[in-house]
Design an enzyme around this catalytic site. Structure first.
Site, PDB file in Angstrom:
ATOM      1  N   GLU A  60      19.539  35.485 -11.529  1.00  0.00           N
ATOM      2  CA  GLU A  60      20.588  36.497 -11.721  1.00  0.00           C
ATOM      3  C   GLU A  60      21.217  36.944 -10.409  1.00  0.00           C
ATOM      4  OE1 GLU A  60      17.740  36.472 -13.337  1.00  0.00           O
ATOM      5  OE2 GLU A  60      18.348  36.352 -15.443  1.00  0.00           O
ATOM      6  N   HIS A 129      12.355  44.335 -22.026  1.00  0.00           N
ATOM      7  CA  HIS A 129      13.551  43.774 -22.666  1.00  0.00           C
ATOM      8  C   HIS A 129      14.248  44.822 -23.528  1.00  0.00           C
ATOM      9  CE1 HIS A 129      11.168  40.283 -21.585  1.00  0.00           C
ATOM     10  NE2 HIS A 129      12.230  39.527 -21.700  1.00  0.00           N
TER      11      HIS A 129
END
Length: 328
Positions: A60, A129
């Protein structure tokens, strides 16, 4: 006007903007051959090719940084995070580079980039998450933070965000992708300005400000309480930074009460910001303290029965509304 899903509204927005402007491209994990972890980029690789729909490694910080650099050279990247939880790996690129580059370069380098992906809990995916990340990014000057609740807003706000010359954090409700709603026909170029809230439902007893998944729960509660003669005015801010304070304050001046409902933790964040602004601008009109209904202040548990206790649901929302009306 036709009815399509939140997912397809987002995909249409990207496809139409890529057709309109050759500088727009999409980059992220699985956006091409796999067509997106949530299939939001379905069909874009076939339509636009691998130079404009770019699969990346699981890195990322790397692809967010490449996006920032591309934006500085005049391109208009759309960076997809598989989930906004993973954006923390790229936090430095978003906060220290994308958000600050225009000011630190004395205006030489605008950064027209959109960071987008699913936000908040997807149900039973665990603590790492399930973040609702809006408080982190709302705290950063130089970033716009957009959070559409409906398919129509998703398409119109994403088109506006892609055309914006500043970096935009575009949050998509992880449980909203299959939600259907009316959206203008494909090719109709509807854009929705950032910083313009929408009065979704008019009422006279209490103003409820909400966004994302809780938006739909609030509407369910509003319909139920309407049977008791309690009329709730529901406002969706649609973008949290810039925030349309005027629409919220004018509503509170009419209803004299306010509740903020959101899915992130209660400490700080845009919910607290709304409380502060309403208190300052409508204090003399308030008949009760402004209250918030939020997720509980703990990491999200995996076990379903515990997760159901943590996530803000209809019972907590209704109790908070009754509390602000002194009808508990």
């Amino acid at each position: 006007m036709r009815e399509i899903t939140y997912r397809d509204a987002l995909k249409e927005a990207m496809a139409e903007e890529m057709e309109r402007d050759p500088r727009v491209f999409v980059m992220g994990e699985e956006v091409g051959h796999y067509q997106g972890a949530y299939k939001v980029t379905r069909g874009l690789l076939d339509q636009f090719g691998a130079e404009r729909v770019i699969d990346t490694p699981i890195a990322e910080a790397g692809f967010a940084g490449v996006g920032v650099g591309a934006a500085m050279t005049g391109l208009r990247p759309i960076i997809e995070f598989m989930t906004w939880n993973f954006s923390f790996v790229a936090f430095d690129q978003i906060v220290n580079n994308a958000a600050k580059m225009y000011q630190m370069s004395a205006g030489q380098y605008p950064v027209p980039i959109v960071f987008r992906g699913p936000n908040a809990s997807a149900r039973q995916v665990g603590a790492q998450h399930s973040h609702a990340v809006e408080p982190f990014y709302c705290n950063v000057p130089g970033l716009a933070v957009v959070y559409p609740s409906t398919p129509r807003d998703a398409k119109g706000l994403l088109k506006t965000s892609i055309r914006d010359d500043n970096p935009v954090v575009f949050l998509e409700g992880e449980t909203l992708y299959n939600v259907k709603g009316d959206v203008p026909d494909a090719g109709e170029d509807e854009t929705i300005p950032l910083g313009q809230a929408r009065v979704v439902r008019e009422g006279r007893h209490v103003t409820v400000v909400t966004w994302g998944r809780p938006f739909y729960t609030v509407l369910e509660v509003a319909n139920r309480l309407s049977g008791e003669g309690i009329e709730i005015e529901v406002i969706d801010p649609r973008s949290l930074r810039p925030l349309d304070t005027d629409t919220i304050v004018q509503s509170v001046k009419k209803t004299n009460r306010c509740v903020v409902v959101h899915e992130h933790w209660p400490y700080g964040g845009p919910g607290a910001e709304i409380v502060d602004r309403v208190t300052r601008d409508a204090f003399d009109y308030l008949d009760a303290p402004i209250l918030r209904a939020t997720n509980l202040d703990v990491p999200m548990p995996y076990a379903l029965h515990l997760e159901n206790k943590v996530i803000v649901g209809p019972d907590r929302i209704e109790k908070t509304i009754r509390d602000v009306l002194y009808k508990s």
